[in-house]
Design an enzyme around this catalytic site. Sequence first.
Site, PDB file in Angstrom:
ATOM      1  N   LYS A  54       0.841  -1.206   0.000  1.00  0.00           N
ATOM      2  CA  LYS A  54       0.000   0.000   0.000  1.00  0.00           C
ATOM      3  C   LYS A  54       0.874   1.253   0.000  1.00  0.00           C
ATOM      4  O   LYS A  54       0.630   2.202  -0.752  1.00  0.00           O
ATOM      5  CB  LYS A  54      -0.933  -0.003   1.232  1.00  0.00           C
ATOM      6  CG  LYS A  54      -2.090  -0.988   1.086  1.00  0.00           C
ATOM      7  CD  LYS A  54      -2.891  -1.183   2.370  1.00  0.00           C
ATOM      8  CE  LYS A  54      -3.957  -2.261   2.143  1.00  0.00           C
ATOM      9  NZ  LYS A  54      -4.749  -2.595   3.333  1.00  0.00           N
ATOM     10  N   GLN A  98      -4.750  -1.314   9.596  1.00  0.00           N
ATOM     11  CA  GLN A  98      -4.769  -2.627   8.960  1.00  0.00           C
ATOM     12  C   GLN A  98      -5.459  -3.652   9.873  1.00  0.00           C
ATOM     13  O   GLN A  98      -5.149  -3.749  11.056  1.00  0.00           O
ATOM     14  CB  GLN A  98      -3.326  -3.060   8.637  1.00  0.00           C
ATOM     15  CG  GLN A  98      -3.214  -4.348   7.842  1.00  0.00           C
ATOM     16  CD  GLN A  98      -3.771  -4.257   6.418  1.00  0.00           C
ATOM     17  OE1 GLN A  98      -3.789  -3.189   5.804  1.00  0.00           O
ATOM     18  NE2 GLN A  98      -4.229  -5.373   5.899  1.00  0.00           N
ATOM     19  N   ASP A 121     -10.988   3.490   4.198  1.00  0.00           N
ATOM     20  CA  ASP A 121     -11.480   2.110   4.084  1.00  0.00           C
ATOM     21  C   ASP A 121     -12.992   2.076   3.862  1.00  0.00           C
ATOM     22  O   ASP A 121     -13.536   1.051   3.449  1.00  0.00           O
ATOM     23  CB  ASP A 121     -11.199   1.346   5.395  1.00  0.00           C
ATOM     24  CG  ASP A 121      -9.930   0.518   5.330  1.00  0.00           C
ATOM     25  OD1 ASP A 121      -9.620  -0.001   4.243  1.00  0.00           O
ATOM     26  OD2 ASP A 121      -9.270   0.381   6.381  1.00  0.00           O
TER      27      ASP A 121
END
Length: 285
Positions: A54, A98, A121
Amino acid sequence: MPVNIIDGRQLSDLLIEEMAQEVKVRMAQGHQQPGLAVVLVGEDPASTIYVRNKIRCAEKAGLFSVVTRLDETCTQQELEDVVNELNERDDIHGILVQLPLPEHLSEERIINLIKPSKDVDGFHPVNVGLLSSGQATLIPCTPLGCLEILKREMGDLSGKHAVVVGRSNIVGKPMANLLLQANCTVSIVHSKTIDAAALCRQADILVAAVGVAELVDDNWVKPGAVVIDVGINATEIDGKRKLVGDVNFENVAGKCRAITPVPGGVGPMTIACLIKNTLVAAKQN
Ligand code: GUN
């Protein structure tokens, strides 16, 4: 008809290159550099690789990025302090913690703590609500990447029967919502569904996001369907470690019109969409 194996890496590289151009132009116009913060708790090998990828792609797109690593044993308060600080920073437009978190930490409390406007997200209840009412700006990255693949492969999705296997908050539920908004007829198959294979055999679009290695076999697939495999399952075959999806690729590829491979299908598109969401968040700011 030969099967089309969808190259998610190539498509992701193309989108990241386009976004890098956009970032360059915006910065030349005097806009602030978009900033992404990623928080990683512990040293789970898969999560560590995902975070590294990422950040690498964010930098390729010209984003400013920070990674905060916390020890596996950190407290809920320590993690919340990190998120609170990132919420207040003017140079950070997107925050991603995460998942999964270690057992002793509450994912729900962390997701709910991230400012909705920085929730790249799309997991905060405010963003979930906006998605289900058709007003979303920050959409969960994996389903967004799947939708992009489907639109490029099929064009208009209107009237197609889409079957989503799995009902997670991260993929299954938002995927079903996005397909509904694209005017598909949507079914969701899950562990309590009676005769999942029979339902899946009706699908023009089959999205497998259940986390069970090679669950979807060729007798689950209608000839000519488009199959999107979200699963990433570590297995050992003949003593060799191998990543496989939720779809039995060898068997299903012979039957469908197009399929995403694992790895190299949905995974890279998830990252491209994370960068897209960070740009959206930066522009909203
Ligand atoms: N772990 C697996 N997929 C995801 C994702 O899309 N976002 C976050 N934050 N964690 C994940």
